[in-house]
Scaffold this motif. Structure first.
Motif, PDB file in Angstrom:
ATOM      1  N   ALA A   1       0.840  -1.211   0.000  1.00  0.00           N
ATOM      2  CA  ALA A   1       0.000   0.000   0.000  1.00  0.00           C
ATOM      3  C   ALA A   1       0.872   1.257   0.000  1.00  0.00           C
ATOM      4  CB  ALA A   1      -0.923  -0.004   1.216  1.00  0.00           C
ATOM      5  N   ILE A   2       1.941   1.235   0.800  1.00  0.00           N
ATOM      6  CA  ILE A   2       2.821   2.410   0.877  1.00  0.00           C
ATOM      7  C   ILE A   2       3.436   2.691  -0.493  1.00  0.00           C
ATOM      8  CG2 ILE A   2       4.973   3.289   1.904  1.00  0.00           C
ATOM      9  CD1 ILE A   2       4.225   1.488   4.385  1.00  0.00           C
ATOM     10  N   MET A   3       3.946   1.640  -1.133  1.00  0.00           N
ATOM     11  CA  MET A   3       4.589   1.823  -2.438  1.00  0.00           C
ATOM     12  C   MET A   3       3.589   2.230  -3.516  1.00  0.00           C
ATOM     13  SD  MET A   3       7.742   1.777  -2.230  1.00  0.00           S
ATOM     14  CE  MET A   3       8.065   1.776  -3.994  1.00  0.00           C
ATOM     15  N   ASN A   4       2.370   1.699  -3.454  1.00  0.00           N
ATOM     16  CA  ASN A   4       1.320   2.078  -4.401  1.00  0.00           C
ATOM     17  C   ASN A   4       1.063   3.590  -4.329  1.00  0.00           C
ATOM     18  OD1 ASN A   4      -2.022   2.447  -4.272  1.00  0.00           O
ATOM     19  ND2 ASN A   4      -1.278   1.384  -6.099  1.00  0.00           N
ATOM     20  N   ARG A   5       0.953   4.137  -3.096  1.00  0.00           N
ATOM     21  CA  ARG A   5       0.699   5.581  -2.943  1.00  0.00           C
ATOM     22  C   ARG A   5       1.932   6.395  -3.342  1.00  0.00           C
ATOM     23  NH1 ARG A   5      -2.736   2.279  -1.371  1.00  0.00           N
ATOM     24  NH2 ARG A   5      -4.587   2.873  -0.165  1.00  0.00           N
ATOM     25  N   LEU A   6       3.116   5.900  -2.947  1.00  0.00           N
ATOM     26  CA  LEU A   6       4.348   6.631  -3.280  1.00  0.00           C
ATOM     27  C   LEU A   6       4.540   6.724  -4.790  1.00  0.00           C
ATOM     28  CD1 LEU A   6       7.182   5.538  -0.809  1.00  0.00           C
ATOM     29  CD2 LEU A   6       6.498   7.875  -1.366  1.00  0.00           C
ATOM     30  N   LYS A   7       4.303   5.602  -5.482  1.00  0.00           N
ATOM     31  CA  LYS A   7       4.489   5.608  -6.945  1.00  0.00           C
ATOM     32  C   LYS A   7       3.517   6.569  -7.608  1.00  0.00           C
ATOM     33  CE  LYS A   7       6.079   0.841  -7.433  1.00  0.00           C
ATOM     34  NZ  LYS A   7       5.634  -0.481  -7.897  1.00  0.00           N
ATOM     35  N   LYS A   8       2.274   6.594  -7.111  1.00  0.00           N
ATOM     36  CA  LYS A   8       1.298   7.527  -7.692  1.00  0.00           C
ATOM     37  C   LYS A   8       1.691   8.968  -7.403  1.00  0.00           C
ATOM     38  CE  LYS A   8      -2.832   4.742  -8.076  1.00  0.00           C
ATOM     39  NZ  LYS A   8      -4.230   5.041  -8.395  1.00  0.00           N
ATOM     40  N   ALA A   9       2.147   9.214  -6.162  1.00  0.00           N
ATOM     41  CA  ALA A   9       2.566  10.578  -5.807  1.00  0.00           C
ATOM     42  C   ALA A   9       3.718  11.022  -6.711  1.00  0.00           C
ATOM     43  CB  ALA A   9       2.988  10.641  -4.343  1.00  0.00           C
ATOM     44  N   ALA A  10       4.546  10.065  -7.108  1.00  0.00           N
ATOM     45  CA  ALA A  10       5.709  10.377  -7.930  1.00  0.00           C
ATOM     46  C   ALA A  10       5.380  10.356  -9.418  1.00  0.00           C
ATOM     47  CB  ALA A  10       6.823   9.379  -7.636  1.00  0.00           C
ATOM     48  N   GLY A  11       4.108  10.072  -9.744  1.00  0.00           N
ATOM     49  CA  GLY A  11       3.770   9.935 -11.166  1.00  0.00           C
ATOM     50  C   GLY A  11       4.642   8.858 -11.816  1.00  0.00           C
ATOM     51  N   TYR A  12       5.013   7.839 -11.025  1.00  0.00           N
ATOM     52  CA  TYR A  12       5.812   6.681 -11.486  1.00  0.00           C
ATOM     53  C   TYR A  12       7.231   7.059 -11.908  1.00  0.00           C
ATOM     54  CZ  TYR A  12       1.240   4.598 -11.236  1.00  0.00           C
ATOM     55  OH  TYR A  12       0.019   4.196 -10.778  1.00  0.00           O
ATOM     56  N   LYS A  13       7.753   8.180 -11.375  1.00  0.00           N
ATOM     57  CA  LYS A  13       9.160   8.521 -11.648  1.00  0.00           C
ATOM     58  C   LYS A  13      10.034   7.797 -10.620  1.00  0.00           C
ATOM     59  CE  LYS A  13       8.660  13.068 -11.685  1.00  0.00           C
ATOM     60  NZ  LYS A  13       7.270  13.411 -11.834  1.00  0.00           N
ATOM     61  N   ILE A  14      10.779   6.810 -11.095  1.00  0.00           N
ATOM     62  CA  ILE A  14      11.597   5.990 -10.194  1.00  0.00           C
ATOM     63  C   ILE A  14      13.018   5.884 -10.743  1.00  0.00           C
ATOM     64  CG2 ILE A  14      11.827   3.728  -9.065  1.00  0.00           C
ATOM     65  CD1 ILE A  14       8.811   3.319  -9.598  1.00  0.00           C
ATOM     66  N   ILE A  15      13.992   6.173  -9.884  1.00  0.00           N
ATOM     67  CA  ILE A  15      15.397   5.952 -10.276  1.00  0.00           C
ATOM     68  C   ILE A  15      15.828   4.639  -9.637  1.00  0.00           C
ATOM     69  CG2 ILE A  15      17.763   6.814 -10.070  1.00  0.00           C
ATOM     70  CD1 ILE A  15      16.566   9.664  -9.936  1.00  0.00           C
ATOM     71  N   GLU A  16      16.223   3.677 -10.466  1.00  0.00           N
ATOM     72  CA  GLU A  16      16.657   2.371  -9.957  1.00  0.00           C
ATOM     73  C   GLU A  16      18.165   2.373  -9.760  1.00  0.00           C
ATOM     74  OE1 GLU A  16      15.274  -0.509  -9.141  1.00  0.00           O
ATOM     75  OE2 GLU A  16      13.182  -0.167  -9.734  1.00  0.00           O
ATOM     76  N   ILE A  17      18.619   1.974  -8.578  1.00  0.00           N
ATOM     77  CA  ILE A  17      20.064   1.859  -8.333  1.00  0.00           C
ATOM     78  C   ILE A  17      20.424   0.381  -8.400  1.00  0.00           C
ATOM     79  CG2 ILE A  17      21.938   2.345  -6.713  1.00  0.00           C
ATOM     80  CD1 ILE A  17      20.413   4.851  -7.539  1.00  0.00           C
ATOM     81  N   VAL A  18      21.184   0.020  -9.429  1.00  0.00           N
ATOM     82  CA  VAL A  18      21.596  -1.393  -9.537  1.00  0.00           C
ATOM     83  C   VAL A  18      22.996  -1.512  -8.966  1.00  0.00           C
ATOM     84  CG1 VAL A  18      20.640  -3.071 -11.151  1.00  0.00           C
ATOM     85  CG2 VAL A  18      21.149  -0.787 -11.959  1.00  0.00           C
ATOM     86  N   SER A  19      23.115  -2.412  -7.981  1.00  0.00           N
ATOM     87  CA  SER A  19      24.456  -2.540  -7.399  1.00  0.00           C
ATOM     88  C   SER A  19      25.009  -3.937  -7.674  1.00  0.00           C
ATOM     89  CB  SER A  19      24.412  -2.269  -5.905  1.00  0.00           C
ATOM     90  OG  SER A  19      23.225  -2.726  -5.349  1.00  0.00           O
TER      91      SER A  19
END
Ligand code: AMP
Ligand code: MG
Length: 354
Positions: free
Chosen positions: A336-354
């Protein structure tokens, strides 16, 4: 502008006169905002299309985004829905009253104006004493979306409602802060296999313990494909967004995430932007620059959920232009937290691959 009555009410033992007054307003077709255990709701008589139209106007909500009907006893469900499946019975038994909304085939008495034209209706029995008191006093099912201007983060305290809706509604009841802080879980039980439409405090794992495997609408995790018709009209709208641009920074290695955020913050500050960081107790001290708000401990996702909307609103208040947010694992309440966060961000996500 209308004159909005503001009334403080005891959240455990609500004062009778205040509840009666709210009930009267609702009976006469008015709007009352009240606390629930999820977020504050903006209520109207859910069987009165004209009263519900005022909800859409006050919020600036698109008319095809359906409303949830709230009831204060289980029997009331049978007045508004055609069929209650065995799975629905089990879920009611396990989670009502509480933060679970179920979608059923509607009866004729439920106006299409509140279902966005659908044959189905969403119903919830909240556990909050003020919400239940108001519904009982009105004597009808109460349509109640979150009591915010459409698209903004949902209100978790009366001050948020006053900020958004003062002068647009008849009454606002102040019953303190909403415990859960995220909107209810929504599950469609009108089909043979239940489908999770919106994650909330009643988690997928908790539901599956009661009814076995369920389906999950893919729109919960990623941006809905604009070319596919959404299952529920509400799913096509961006939500929960503060004025600031929100960007999620995600990766398995938390220190790599922190490094990336620090780098981004430095660059934005150099450009003269007001920058915020949505951190957690475990990470908050690592950021030297920017306005840091902690959502709580990573070991306590309930606390993170309860603070999310409050902090998004706070960033707006502080005039922040860009918010970098850490993410949490997508299990349990984290979904639920991630669902709201992604919507708040308009699905702008920076992925850090390590
Ligand atoms: P809220 O704005 O928090 O009250 O949430 C209302 C949401 O409930 C809508 O945006 C829809 O996603 C969902 N909903 C309401 N009615 C239905 C329905 N009949 N079928 C599917 N989803 C529904
Ligand atoms: Mg809402």
């Amino acid at each position: 502008m209308i004159k909005t009555i503001l009334a403080a009410v005891d959240e455990k033992m609500p004062q009778k006169e205040i509840i009666e007054q709210a009930g009267q307003i609702l009976k006469q077709g008015g709007l009352v905002a009240f606390p629930t255990e999820t977020v504050y709701g903006l209520g109207a008589n859910g069987l009165d299309a004209a009263a519900c139209k005022k909800i859409y106007q006050a919020k600036g909500r698109p008319s095809d985004n359906p409303l949830i009907l709230h009831i204060a006893k289980k029997q009331s469900l049978y007045d508004i829905v055609k069929e209650v499946s065995p799975n629905a019975e089990k879920l009611m038994e396990a989670f009502w009253p509480g933060p679970l909304t179920m979608v059923f085939q509607k009866k004729d008495c439920v106006p299409y104006e509140i279902t966005g034209g659908l044959e189905t209706v969403a119903v919830r029995f909240p556990s909050h004493a003020v919400a239940c008191g108001v519904i009982e006093a009105a004597g009808v099912p109460i349509a109640a979306p979150s009591a915010n201007v459409s698209g903004k983060p949902s209100p978790t305290r009366a001050s948020h409602v006053i900020f958004d809706l003062n002068g647009k509604v008849d009454m606002i009841l102040d019953g303190g802060s909403a415990e859960v802080g995220l909107e209810s879980t929504i599950i469609d039980v009108s089909q043979s296999i239940p489908v999770l439409l919106r994650p909330g405090a009643v988690t997928k794992e908790m539901i599956e313990q009661v009814v076995g495997n369920i389906d999950v609408d893919p729109a919960i995790f990623s941006k809905p494909d604009e070319t596919i018709a959404p299952k529920a009209p509400g799913m096509k709208y961006t939500h929960y967004a503060p004025k600031a641009e929100v960007i999620l920074v995600q990766g398995e290695d938390l220190s790599a995430v922190q490094m990336k955020i620090k780098e981004l913050v430095k660059e934005d500050l150099r450009l003269g932007k007001e920058v915020g960081i949505l951190a957690t107790d475990q990470t908050k001290n690592a950021y030297g620059e920017g306005i840091v708000l902690s959502l709580g401990s990573r070991e306590n996702p309930l606390q993170i959920g309860a603070n999310l909307f409050k902090h998004l609103r706070k960033f707006d208040f502080l005039g922040i232009e860009v918010v970098y947010a850490e993410t949490v694992p997508e299990t349990g309440e984290g979904m639920a937290i991630m669902n709201r966060l992604k919507k708040a961000a308009g699905y702008k996500i920076i992925e850090i691959v390590s």
